[in-house]
Design an enzyme around this catalytic site. Structure first.
Site, short mmCIF file in Angstrom:
data_model
loop_
_atom_site.label_atom_id
_atom_site.label_comp_id
_atom_site.label_asym_id
_atom_site.label_seq_id
_atom_site.Cartn_x
_atom_site.Cartn_y
_atom_site.Cartn_z
N SER A 56 14.86 -14.97 -16.04
CA SER A 56 16.18 -14.37 -15.80
C SER A 56 17.28 -14.89 -16.72
O SER A 56 18.09 -14.08 -17.19
CB SER A 56 16.57 -14.54 -14.33
OG SER A 56 15.71 -13.79 -13.51
N LYS A 71 14.92 -15.32 -0.53
CA LYS A 71 15.56 -14.00 -0.43
C LYS A 71 15.97 -13.62 0.99
O LYS A 71 16.98 -12.94 1.17
CB LYS A 71 14.64 -12.91 -1.01
CG LYS A 71 14.52 -12.98 -2.53
CD LYS A 71 13.70 -11.81 -3.05
CE LYS A 71 13.36 -12.00 -4.52
NZ LYS A 71 12.61 -10.86 -5.07
N ASP A 96 15.75 -5.06 -6.18
CA ASP A 96 14.32 -5.02 -6.51
C ASP A 96 13.74 -3.60 -6.45
O ASP A 96 13.01 -3.18 -7.35
CB ASP A 96 13.52 -5.91 -5.54
CG ASP A 96 13.71 -7.39 -5.84
OD1 ASP A 96 13.98 -7.74 -7.01
OD2 ASP A 96 13.58 -8.20 -4.89
N ARG A 107 -3.40 -5.92 4.95
CA ARG A 107 -4.50 -6.67 5.56
C ARG A 107 -4.24 -6.77 7.06
O ARG A 107 -5.11 -6.52 7.88
CB ARG A 107 -4.55 -8.06 4.89
CG ARG A 107 -5.69 -8.92 5.31
CD ARG A 107 -5.75 -10.14 4.42
NE ARG A 107 -4.50 -10.92 4.46
CZ ARG A 107 -4.27 -12.00 3.74
NH1 ARG A 107 -5.21 -12.45 2.92
NH2 ARG A 107 -3.14 -12.65 3.82
N LYS A 119 1.79 -5.65 10.63
CA LYS A 119 2.95 -5.84 9.73
C LYS A 119 3.32 -4.55 9.01
O LYS A 119 4.49 -4.26 8.78
CB LYS A 119 2.68 -6.97 8.74
CG LYS A 119 2.94 -8.35 9.34
CD LYS A 119 2.53 -9.47 8.40
CE LYS A 119 3.40 -9.58 7.17
NZ LYS A 119 2.91 -10.66 6.27
N MET A 139 3.06 -5.19 -9.12
CA MET A 139 4.37 -5.83 -9.27
C MET A 139 4.30 -7.19 -9.96
O MET A 139 5.30 -7.73 -10.38
CB MET A 139 5.03 -6.00 -7.90
CG MET A 139 5.52 -4.69 -7.32
SD MET A 139 6.65 -5.07 -5.99
CE MET A 139 6.56 -3.56 -5.07
N TYR A 145 3.28 -9.83 -13.02
CA TYR A 145 3.30 -9.68 -14.47
C TYR A 145 2.96 -11.02 -15.11
O TYR A 145 2.92 -12.05 -14.43
CB TYR A 145 4.68 -9.20 -14.96
CG TYR A 145 5.77 -10.19 -14.64
CD1 TYR A 145 6.46 -10.09 -13.46
CD2 TYR A 145 6.08 -11.23 -15.51
CE1 TYR A 145 7.45 -11.02 -13.14
CE2 TYR A 145 7.05 -12.15 -15.20
CZ TYR A 145 7.74 -12.04 -14.02
OH TYR A 145 8.69 -12.96 -13.70
N GLY A 183 4.41 -5.55 -13.55
CA GLY A 183 5.77 -5.60 -13.03
C GLY A 183 6.84 -6.14 -13.96
O GLY A 183 7.97 -6.40 -13.52
P1 ATR Z 1 5.83 -11.49 -0.77
O1 ATR Z 1 7.26 -11.88 -0.63
O2 ATR Z 1 5.24 -11.78 -2.12
O3 ATR Z 1 5.58 -10.09 -0.34
P2 ATR Z 1 4.68 -12.33 1.71
O4 ATR Z 1 5.88 -11.86 2.44
O5 ATR Z 1 4.02 -13.61 2.10
O6 ATR Z 1 5.01 -12.49 0.17
O7 ATR Z 1 3.60 -11.15 1.72
C1 ATR Z 1 2.38 -11.25 1.05
C2 ATR Z 1 1.67 -9.90 1.14
O8 ATR Z 1 0.44 -9.96 0.40
C3 ATR Z 1 1.27 -9.50 2.55
O9 ATR Z 1 1.26 -8.10 2.65
C4 ATR Z 1 -0.14 -10.08 2.64
O10 ATR Z 1 -0.93 -9.49 3.62
P3 ATR Z 1 -0.81 -10.01 5.18
O11 ATR Z 1 0.48 -9.48 5.69
O12 ATR Z 1 -1.98 -9.43 5.86
O13 ATR Z 1 -0.84 -11.51 5.08
C5 ATR Z 1 -0.65 -9.73 1.29
N1 ATR Z 1 -1.77 -10.57 0.86
C6 ATR Z 1 -1.74 -11.85 0.46
N2 ATR Z 1 -2.95 -12.27 0.08
C7 ATR Z 1 -3.80 -11.22 0.24
C8 ATR Z 1 -5.21 -11.02 0.01
N3 ATR Z 1 -5.99 -11.99 -0.46
N4 ATR Z 1 -5.72 -9.79 0.29
C9 ATR Z 1 -4.94 -8.80 0.74
N5 ATR Z 1 -3.61 -8.93 0.98
C10 ATR Z 1 -3.05 -10.13 0.73
#
Ligand code: ATR
Length: 276
Positions: free
Chosen positions: A16, A65, A102, A152, A156, A219, A221, A242
């Site tokens: 940034s 954030k 974003d 996953r 959520k 997203m 990069y 991204g």
């Molecule tokens: P960010 O701010 O980067 O979005 P986050 O709020 O912790 O970080 O969210 C991570 C996202 O990546 C979630 O959607 C998570 O899935 P869960 O809600 O089921 O945890 C997803 N994620 C992380 N690791 C993953 C993996 N190995 N396979 C599939 N989804 C994954």
């Protein structure tokens, strides 16, 4: 001179400062922009100190954030919707306004830089965390025909879709379902907003969820993500990381602060050349 910063933890690899310095130079704005490492319990203190020495605004990045909402006297609609703030601005009356650029950055990178249309398209968004929450509103506002949120943890995705109920046609699906045949129409644009790439993991999609003409966006990069590598193997030719979203969310923040919209193409090209 007006001071700005990006506040995060970690922060040393942030692009940034470089991006905003280039924007400031190109638009002849007198300003400084630095990277500030805040202790994990020190977001507010870091922001207060920046303000005390003339700070006019800040970008907020991982992991602050959501916490940054509490620093704001007022919020833009998109920050409220996202439940997260990535841009703080000190207004002329001293109030702090929180915004989230974003989603606008993603939409601009997809629709303008990549030239992929979003309006009228079926979009599959992978992930339901903070990164995904930031882009749902702007994707719906871009006029997508349908937005399916896959995660996953299905609950959520459901919660995220519910927060935007009434703003567009939406559905949710568990990642495990993506491995099976999709009994409806395939998706035109697939956006990976999960952090799976950081763990070198990908998300498996049955070939009924996409076509070779679909467009795939990650997203993340700065490295070849497993997801984009998978898309290449499927002969999906429209693939994008991204980096453009990063530059465009910065341009949008710069515009909020300075009232001028910097040109982004040349900077994006040179950042991309350095990373490859
Ligand atoms: P960010 O701010 O980067 O979005 P986050 O709020 O912790 O970080 O969210 C991570 C996202 O990546 C979630 O959607 C998570 O899935 P869960 O809600 O089921 O945890 C997803 N994620 C992380 N690791 C993953 C993996 N190995 N396979 C599939 N989804 C994954």
């Amino acid at each position: 001179i007006d001071q700005y910063a990006v506040i995060g933890h970690p922060i040393e690899h942030s692009k940034s400062p470089r991006i905003h310095a280039a924007f400031a130079k190109a638009t002849s704005q007198r300003m400084s922009y630095e990277a500030l490492l805040a202790p994990l319990d020190g977001l507010e203190k870091t922001w207060v100190e920046l303000r005390a020495r003339g700070g006019r605004g800040a970008n907020i990045t991982v992991p602050f954030k959501q916490e940054a909402l509490a620093l704001c006297d007022q919020l833009s609609e998109r920050a409220q919707q996202a439940g997260a703030v990535n841009t703080l601005s000190v207004m002329s009356d001293g109030q702090v306004r929180g915004d989230n650029t974003d989603g606008a950055g993603l939409v601009r990178d997809i629709a303008e830089n990549a030239g992929w249309s979003l309006a009228g398209q079926r979009v599959l968004l992978l992930g339901a965390g903070g990164a995904a929450a930031g882009v749902v509103g702007p994707l719906l506002a871009a006029g997508v025909a349908h937005l399916c949120i896959a995660n996953r943890t299905l609950a959520k995705a459901d919660r995220l879709a519910l927060a935007f109920a009434g703003l567009g046609s939406m559905s949710t699906v568990a990642n495990s379902e993506l491995e099976r045949a999709n009994d409806s129409v395939s998706y035109d644009v697939i956006i990976n907003a999960t952090s799976a790439s950081l763990q070198g993991k990908t998300i498996a999609l049955h070939d009924s969820w996409y076509r070779a003409s679909s467009a795939v966006y990650d997203m993340m990069y700065g490295f070849d993500t497993v997801f984009l590598a998978w898309a290449r193997e499927q002969n999906i030719s429209r693939r994008r990381d991204g980096l453009g979203m990063l530059v465009e969310q910065a341009a949008e923040a710069f515009y909020l602060w300075r009232g001028v919209r910097p040109e982004t193409q040349s900077l994006l090209a040179s950042l991309r050349a350095e990373l490859s």
